[in-house]
Design a protein around this motif. Structure first.
Motif, PDB file in Angstrom:
ATOM      1  N   MET A 212       7.038   2.213  24.099  1.00 27.00           N
ATOM      2  CA  MET A 212       7.346   1.013  23.364  1.00 27.00           C
ATOM      3  C   MET A 212       8.620   1.253  22.565  1.00 27.00           C
ATOM      4  O   MET A 212       8.732   2.236  21.848  1.00 27.00           O
TER       5      MET A 212
ATOM      6  N   ILE B 187      11.201  -0.435  19.723  1.00 34.53           N
ATOM      7  CA  ILE B 187      11.292  -1.455  18.674  1.00 34.53           C
ATOM      8  C   ILE B 187      12.704  -1.414  18.121  1.00 34.53           C
ATOM      9  O   ILE B 187      13.188  -0.355  17.728  1.00 34.53           O
ATOM     10  N   SER B 188      13.362  -2.560  18.091  1.00 36.68           N
ATOM     11  CA  SER B 188      14.723  -2.640  17.581  1.00 36.68           C
ATOM     12  C   SER B 188      14.691  -2.833  16.066  1.00 36.68           C
ATOM     13  O   SER B 188      14.410  -3.929  15.572  1.00 36.68           O
TER      14      SER B 188
ATOM     15  N   ILE C 282      15.110  -6.237  13.298  1.00 37.99           N
ATOM     16  CA  ILE C 282      14.254  -6.512  12.138  1.00 37.99           C
ATOM     17  C   ILE C 282      15.095  -6.608  10.872  1.00 37.99           C
ATOM     18  O   ILE C 282      14.853  -7.447  10.015  1.00 37.99           O
TER      19      ILE C 282
ATOM     20  N   GLN D 213       7.428  -7.322  11.282  1.00 36.79           N
ATOM     21  CA  GLN D 213       6.922  -7.308  12.648  1.00 36.79           C
ATOM     22  C   GLN D 213       5.678  -6.451  12.694  1.00 36.79           C
ATOM     23  O   GLN D 213       5.643  -5.357  12.122  1.00 36.79           O
TER      24      GLN D 213
ATOM     25  N   ARG E  95       3.013  -4.741  15.440  1.00 40.77           N
ATOM     26  CA  ARG E  95       2.847  -4.388  16.842  1.00 40.77           C
ATOM     27  C   ARG E  95       1.584  -3.564  16.998  1.00 40.77           C
ATOM     28  O   ARG E  95       1.155  -2.869  16.075  1.00 40.77           O
TER      29      ARG E  95
END
Length: 94
Positions: free
Chosen positions: A1, A3-4, A8, A16, A18
């Motif tokens: 996974m 995540i940027s 954010i 966010q 997740r």
């Protein structure tokens, strides 16, 4: 996974959440391997604090099979995991 975090940081007061799967089936500590009998999904929370700062939180729970110190019979040991860290991208790495 993936995540940027920059994505954010571009959201005003962005949060966010997740969910991820914890994949390992064993846990190793000080050279001893313990089987993971049960595991919950990992809950990630990433919050934009403004000024290129984010707060990252993680929560999950695993159940390990651990031998009893007295009789060596396998025991189920529940281990809750919770951690939170603030990251400031303005600070340089030393």
């Amino acid at each position: 996974m993936l995540i940027s975090l920059s994505e954010i940081m571009n959201l005003p007061a962005g949060i966010q959440k997740r969910t991820a799967v914890y994949e390992p089936d064993t846990f190793v500590r000080l050279g001893v391997t313990y089987p993971i009998l049960e595991k919950e999904k990992v809950e990630l929370t990433i919050e934009n604090l403004g000024g290129r700062k984010v707060k990252i939180g993680v929560e999950t729970k695993v159940v390990l099979s651990v031998p009893c110190d007295n009789c060596l019979a396998e025991q189920k040991v529940e281990i809750p995991i919770s951690s939170e860290v603030e990251v400031d991208f303005n600070q340089s790495v030393e």
